[in-house]
Enzyme design. Structure first.
Site, mmCIF file in Angstrom:
data_model
loop_
_atom_site.group_PDB
_atom_site.id
_atom_site.type_symbol
_atom_site.label_atom_id
_atom_site.label_comp_id
_atom_site.label_asym_id
_atom_site.label_seq_id
_atom_site.Cartn_x
_atom_site.Cartn_y
_atom_site.Cartn_z
ATOM 1 N N HIS A 213 0.830 -1.205 0.000
ATOM 2 C CA HIS A 213 0.000 0.000 0.000
ATOM 3 C C HIS A 213 0.865 1.257 0.000
ATOM 4 O O HIS A 213 0.599 2.202 -0.756
ATOM 5 C CB HIS A 213 -0.907 -0.016 1.233
ATOM 6 C CG HIS A 213 -1.677 1.254 1.447
ATOM 7 N ND1 HIS A 213 -2.984 1.409 1.060
ATOM 8 C CD2 HIS A 213 -1.315 2.431 2.027
ATOM 9 C CE1 HIS A 213 -3.393 2.626 1.377
ATOM 10 N NE2 HIS A 213 -2.392 3.272 1.975
ATOM 11 N N GLU A 214 1.897 1.288 0.823
ATOM 12 C CA GLU A 214 2.763 2.473 0.876
ATOM 13 C C GLU A 214 3.546 2.640 -0.419
ATOM 14 O O GLU A 214 3.763 3.764 -0.885
ATOM 15 C CB GLU A 214 3.712 2.382 2.075
ATOM 16 C CG GLU A 214 3.012 2.339 3.425
ATOM 17 C CD GLU A 214 2.039 3.496 3.618
ATOM 18 O OE1 GLU A 214 2.273 4.589 3.054
ATOM 19 O OE2 GLU A 214 1.026 3.313 4.317
ATOM 20 N N HIS B 207 1.398 4.374 -2.887
ATOM 21 C CA HIS B 207 1.419 5.831 -2.740
ATOM 22 C C HIS B 207 2.602 6.430 -3.503
ATOM 23 O O HIS B 207 2.482 7.474 -4.145
ATOM 24 C CB HIS B 207 1.520 6.211 -1.262
ATOM 25 C CG HIS B 207 0.221 6.212 -0.532
ATOM 26 N ND1 HIS B 207 -0.883 6.904 -0.984
ATOM 27 C CD2 HIS B 207 -0.159 5.611 0.630
ATOM 28 C CE1 HIS B 207 -1.888 6.739 -0.135
ATOM 29 N NE2 HIS B 207 -1.475 5.949 0.848
ATOM 30 N N GLU C 24 -6.260 7.300 -0.545
ATOM 31 C CA GLU C 24 -6.188 6.021 0.164
ATOM 32 C C GLU C 24 -6.896 4.921 -0.617
ATOM 33 O O GLU C 24 -6.408 3.795 -0.711
ATOM 34 C CB GLU C 24 -6.795 6.158 1.570
ATOM 35 C CG GLU C 24 -5.972 6.984 2.540
ATOM 36 C CD GLU C 24 -4.566 6.446 2.720
ATOM 37 O OE1 GLU C 24 -4.396 5.211 2.849
ATOM 38 O OE2 GLU C 24 -3.632 7.258 2.733
#
Length: 280
Positions: free
Chosen positions: A130-131, A134, A201
Site C-alpha cells: 500500500h505504501e 502511494h 487512500e
C-alpha cells in the site's frame, strides 16, 4: 474516478485559497496569497520527508539494522517497478505505516515498532505494498501541495489583517468577510485536505493489492490496524495524520470525528478489496 475526485478537490482548495486573498486584501491580497502559497509549497516539497520523519519520531535504518523489513520492501518495490526507497522505523507502539518524499527516487517507507510487533508477515506485506502504491501514484506530491495550501490558507487572513494592518485596496477588504474567513477558511481548507487524503487512500489500496498480487492480506491488515489504532493512541501532529495508513488519531476521535477523518471508513476500504478478490 478517484483521480477525478482528487482533481476536483484540489481545484476547490485552490479556489478557496485565491478567494481568501481577494476578499481579505483585494488584488494585493490575491498576489500575496500566490506568494505565500508558492513559499509554503517550496518548503513542503523539498523538506517534507525530513519534517514528516521528525513528526513521527522515525529513524532511517539500514539493511543490517532491519534485514527482514529491508528485504521485504526491496522485493515488493521490484514488483512495483520502483527504485529502492529509504526505510525508516518510528518508535511508536501503535501499528501503522506511512510513505513520504517528493518523488519515487526520494521516497521513504516507514513503519512503526508496533506494526513489527503485532502484524503477521503476510499482512505486513500488504501494508508495505500500500505504501509503495502511494509512491507509485506520486501521492506524496499531491499531499504536499494540499498540506502547503491548507497551511497557507490558515495563515493568510492573520497576516493580512494583523501583519499588514488589513492590507486592503479598493477591490477588497470587507470587514465581515475578513472575520468569516478568519474563522471558517482554516476549517474548510482542513476538510478539503482530508478529503484529498481519503481519495488517495482508496487508490493506494487498489494499486497496493495489484502490486502484492492479491487483495486479502491488505484487507486483513486494515482490519487489524484500525482495531489497534482505536486502542493504542499515538502522539503525532494532526498535519501528519493523513500520511499514515490508518488514522493514527482514532483513539482520541469521537463526535464529529468522521467528518474530520483523514481516512475513508475502514469497512469501506475492506469491502472494495474484498470485491477485487471476488473479481467484481
Amino acid at each position: 474516478m478517484n483521480n477525478v475526485k482528487t482533481f476536483v478537490l484540489m481545484a476547490g482548495l485552490m479556489g478557496l485559497f485565491l478567494a481568501i486573498g481577494q476578499l481579505v486584501g483585494g488584488s494585493s491580497g490575491l498576489v500575496m496569497a500566490l506568494v505565500f502559497g508558492s513559499l509554503f509549497n517550496f518548503v513542503m516539497f523539498f523538506f517534507s520527508d525530513k519534517l514528516v520523519l521528525r513528526m513521527y519520531g522515525a529513524q532511517v535504518v539500514t539493511e543490517r539494522e532491519a534485514p527482514e523489513l529491508y528485504r521485504m520492501v526491496d522485493r515488493l518495490r521490484r514488483r512495483a517497478g520502483l527504485p529502492m526507497p529509504v526505510v525508516a522505523i518510528a518508535d511508536q507502539p501503535q501499528p501503522n505505516a506511512f510513505a513520504t518524499g517528493r518523488s519515487p527516487s526520494k521516497a521513504v517507507v516507514a513503519v512503526t515498532t508496533g506494526i513489527l510487533k503485532y502484524m503477521p508477515q503476510e499482512e505486513l506485506e500488504g501494508v508495505i505494498a500500500h505504501e509503495l502504491a502511494h509512491i507509485k501514484n506520486r501521492d506524496m506530491l499531491i499531499s504536499t501541495i494540499a498540506a502547503g495550501m491548507a497551511g497557507a490558507i490558515s495563515n493568510i487572513p492573520y497576516y493580512l489583517m494583523f501583519g499588514m494592518g488589513g492590507g486592503q485596496d479598493d477591490e477588497g477588504g470587507h470587514p465581515f468577510a475578513q472575520i468569516a474567513l478568519l474563522l471558517l477558511a482554516p476549517i474548510g481548507a482542513m476538510m478539503i485536505q482530508f478529503a484529498v487524503s481519503r481519495q488517495r487512500e482508496f487508490e493506494a489500496d487498489r494499486v497496493g493489492a495489484e502490486i502484492l498480487g492479491r487483495p486479502m492480506p491488505l484487507a486483513n491488515a486494515l482490519r487489524r490496524l484500525d482495531a489497534l489504532a482505536h486502542r493504542i493512541p499515538m502522539q503525532v501532529a494532526p498535519a501528519a495524520a493523513p500520511l499514515a495508513q490508518v488514522n493514527p488519531l482514532s483513539a482520541v476521535g469521537g463526535g464529529v470525528g468522521r467528518l474530520f477523518s483523514t481516512h475513508p471508513p475502514t469497512e469501506e476500504r475492506v469491502a472494495r478489496l474484498e470485491a477485487m478478490s471476488m473479481g467484481r
